[in-house]
Write a protein that holds these residues in place. Structure first.
Motif, PDB file in Angstrom:
ATOM      1  N   ARG A  48       0.446  -1.264  -0.210  1.00 25.63           N
ATOM      2  CA  ARG A  48      -0.063  -0.291  -0.342  1.00 25.63           C
ATOM      3  C   ARG A  48       0.907   1.464   0.163  1.00 25.63           C
ATOM      4  NH1 ARG A  48      -5.192   0.225   0.369  1.00 25.63           N
ATOM      5  NH2 ARG A  48      -6.353  -1.682   1.037  1.00 25.63           N
ATOM      6  N   GLY A  49       1.936   1.020   0.696  1.00 20.85           N
ATOM      7  CA  GLY A  49       2.570   2.535   1.298  1.00 20.85           C
ATOM      8  C   GLY A  49       3.763   2.466  -0.548  1.00 20.85           C
ATOM      9  N   GLY A  50       3.880   1.295  -1.287  1.00 19.76           N
ATOM     10  CA  GLY A  50       4.363   1.173  -2.105  1.00 19.76           C
ATOM     11  C   GLY A  50       3.896   2.131  -3.590  1.00 19.76           C
ATOM     12  N   LEU A  51       2.316   1.998  -3.428  1.00 19.82           N
ATOM     13  CA  LEU A  51       1.793   2.088  -4.218  1.00 19.82           C
ATOM     14  C   LEU A  51       1.125   3.664  -4.015  1.00 19.82           C
ATOM     15  CD1 LEU A  51      -0.966  -0.231  -4.931  1.00 19.82           C
ATOM     16  CD2 LEU A  51       0.909   0.430  -6.727  1.00 19.82           C
ATOM     17  N   SER A  52       1.120   4.148  -2.708  1.00 18.94           N
ATOM     18  CA  SER A  52       0.548   5.296  -1.981  1.00 18.94           C
ATOM     19  C   SER A  52       1.772   6.066  -2.832  1.00 18.94           C
ATOM     20  CB  SER A  52       0.531   5.592  -1.361  1.00 18.94           C
ATOM     21  OG  SER A  52       0.083   7.232  -0.619  1.00 18.94           O
ATOM     22  N   ILE A  53       2.887   5.882  -2.239  1.00 20.01           N
ATOM     23  CA  ILE A  53       4.506   6.692  -3.447  1.00 20.01           C
ATOM     24  C   ILE A  53       4.156   7.310  -4.475  1.00 20.01           C
ATOM     25  CG2 ILE A  53       6.577   6.989  -2.967  1.00 20.01           C
ATOM     26  CD1 ILE A  53       6.452   5.337  -0.349  1.00 20.01           C
ATOM     27  N   LEU A  54       3.907   6.158  -5.468  1.00 18.37           N
ATOM     28  CA  LEU A  54       4.042   6.477  -6.609  1.00 18.37           C
ATOM     29  C   LEU A  54       2.409   7.219  -7.030  1.00 18.37           C
ATOM     30  CD1 LEU A  54       5.323   5.224  -9.202  1.00 18.37           C
ATOM     31  CD2 LEU A  54       3.786   3.482  -9.209  1.00 18.37           C
ATOM     32  N   GLY A  55       1.746   7.438  -6.548  1.00 20.01           N
ATOM     33  CA  GLY A  55       0.740   8.280  -7.071  1.00 20.01           C
ATOM     34  C   GLY A  55       0.860   9.004  -6.138  1.00 20.01           C
ATOM     35  N   SER A  56       2.016   9.084  -5.701  1.00 19.35           N
ATOM     36  CA  SER A  56       1.629  11.130  -5.323  1.00 19.35           C
ATOM     37  C   SER A  56       2.932  11.559  -6.126  1.00 19.35           C
ATOM     38  CB  SER A  56       2.243  11.002  -3.546  1.00 19.35           C
ATOM     39  OG  SER A  56       0.967  10.736  -2.590  1.00 19.35           O
ATOM     40  N   VAL A  57       3.639  10.952  -6.302  1.00 16.17           N
ATOM     41  CA  VAL A  57       4.694  10.767  -6.653  1.00 16.17           C
ATOM     42  C   VAL A  57       3.603  11.600  -8.556  1.00 16.17           C
ATOM     43  CG1 VAL A  57       6.781  10.588  -9.129  1.00 16.17           C
ATOM     44  CG2 VAL A  57       6.798   9.722  -6.229  1.00 16.17           C
ATOM     45  N   LEU A  58       2.921  10.825  -8.832  1.00 11.53           N
ATOM     46  CA  LEU A  58       2.271  10.862 -10.221  1.00 11.53           C
ATOM     47  C   LEU A  58       1.337  12.288 -10.194  1.00 11.53           C
ATOM     48  CD1 LEU A  58       0.625   7.389 -11.828  1.00 11.53           C
ATOM     49  CD2 LEU A  58       2.907   8.756 -12.284  1.00 11.53           C
ATOM     50  N   ILE A  59       1.332  12.577  -9.230  1.00  9.76           N
ATOM     51  CA  ILE A  59       0.548  13.904  -8.480  1.00  9.76           C
ATOM     52  C   ILE A  59       1.051  14.497  -8.702  1.00  9.76           C
ATOM     53  CG2 ILE A  59      -1.569  15.239  -7.094  1.00  9.76           C
ATOM     54  CD1 ILE A  59      -2.285  12.556  -6.199  1.00  9.76           C
ATOM     55  N   LEU A  60       2.786  14.808  -8.593  1.00  7.15           N
ATOM     56  CA  LEU A  60       3.974  15.619  -8.208  1.00  7.15           C
ATOM     57  C   LEU A  60       4.216  16.477  -9.829  1.00  7.15           C
ATOM     58  CD1 LEU A  60       5.493  17.596  -6.951  1.00  7.15           C
ATOM     59  CD2 LEU A  60       7.166  15.620  -6.832  1.00  7.15           C
ATOM     60  N   TYR A  61       4.542  14.502 -10.122  1.00 14.09           N
ATOM     61  CA  TYR A  61       4.691  15.538 -12.069  1.00 14.09           C
ATOM     62  C   TYR A  61       3.464  15.931 -12.717  1.00 14.09           C
ATOM     63  CZ  TYR A  61       4.014  14.092 -17.287  1.00 14.09           C
ATOM     64  OH  TYR A  61       4.227  14.022 -18.527  1.00 14.09           O
ATOM     65  N   ALA A  62       1.879  15.975 -12.483  1.00 13.82           N
ATOM     66  CA  ALA A  62       0.893  16.238 -12.949  1.00 13.82           C
ATOM     67  C   ALA A  62       1.566  17.878 -12.723  1.00 13.82           C
ATOM     68  CB  ALA A  62      -0.140  16.425 -12.489  1.00 13.82           C
ATOM     69  N   ILE A  63       1.584  18.191 -11.132  1.00 14.57           N
ATOM     70  CA  ILE A  63       1.698  19.761 -11.342  1.00 14.57           C
ATOM     71  C   ILE A  63       3.379  20.173 -12.089  1.00 14.57           C
ATOM     72  CG2 ILE A  63       2.624  21.244  -9.052  1.00 14.57           C
ATOM     73  CD1 ILE A  63       0.808  19.098  -7.079  1.00 14.57           C
TER      74      ILE A  63
END
Length: 142
Positions: free
Chosen positions: A57-72
């Protein structure tokens, strides 16, 4: 006639100033949100490393947050190009949509009972990928 041109000139310069304020606000907001997101990603790493969040869950959560950072980051980059006088690229917005859909797929993939939603998102992902590729092809050829 001269009076009309003077009023038009005043109106246009006022609108440009207002648009500049909007652009500056967008850049400021995206920058602050990006900084907060970096802090959040570091916190998520801490939760995983301390064992408070399971690795999957943590790995997927971190990856999701990185994708949001990419979008920003993409939106911020496009806004800076826009302020410098460049045209706004639709490719950046499609890329942001791709990142958002990928994040959603990652989250839904943790729930095996949501197969129908996962298939639907996969089709949307393929369609957005095709649009992104077509836009990239058109922009690179011109």
């Amino acid at each position: 006639m001269e009076e009309l041109k003077r009023h038009q000139s005043i109106l246009i310069s006022s609108i440009r100033r207002i648009a500049w304020v909007f652009d500056a606000f967008i850049i400021f907001t995206l920058s602050v949100v990006g900084l907060f997101l970096i802090v959040w990603i570091v916190y998520e790493f801490y939760l995983v490393l301390s064992g408070q969040l399971p690795l999957e869950r943590g790995g997927l959560s971190i990856l999701g947050s990185v994708l949001i950072l990419y979008a920003i980051s993409e939106l911020l980059s496009e806004e800076i190009k826009h302020i410098r006088g460049g045209a706004v690229s639709i490719r950046a917005f499609v890329g942001v949509a791709l990142a958002a859909i990928i994040r959603k797929v990652l989250i839904i993939s943790l729930s095996p009972e949501k197969v129908q939603e996962l298939i639907t998102l996969a089709l949307v992902l393929v369609a957005l990928g095709l649009v992104f590729w077509l836009i990239h092809k058109v922009e690179s050829s011109s």
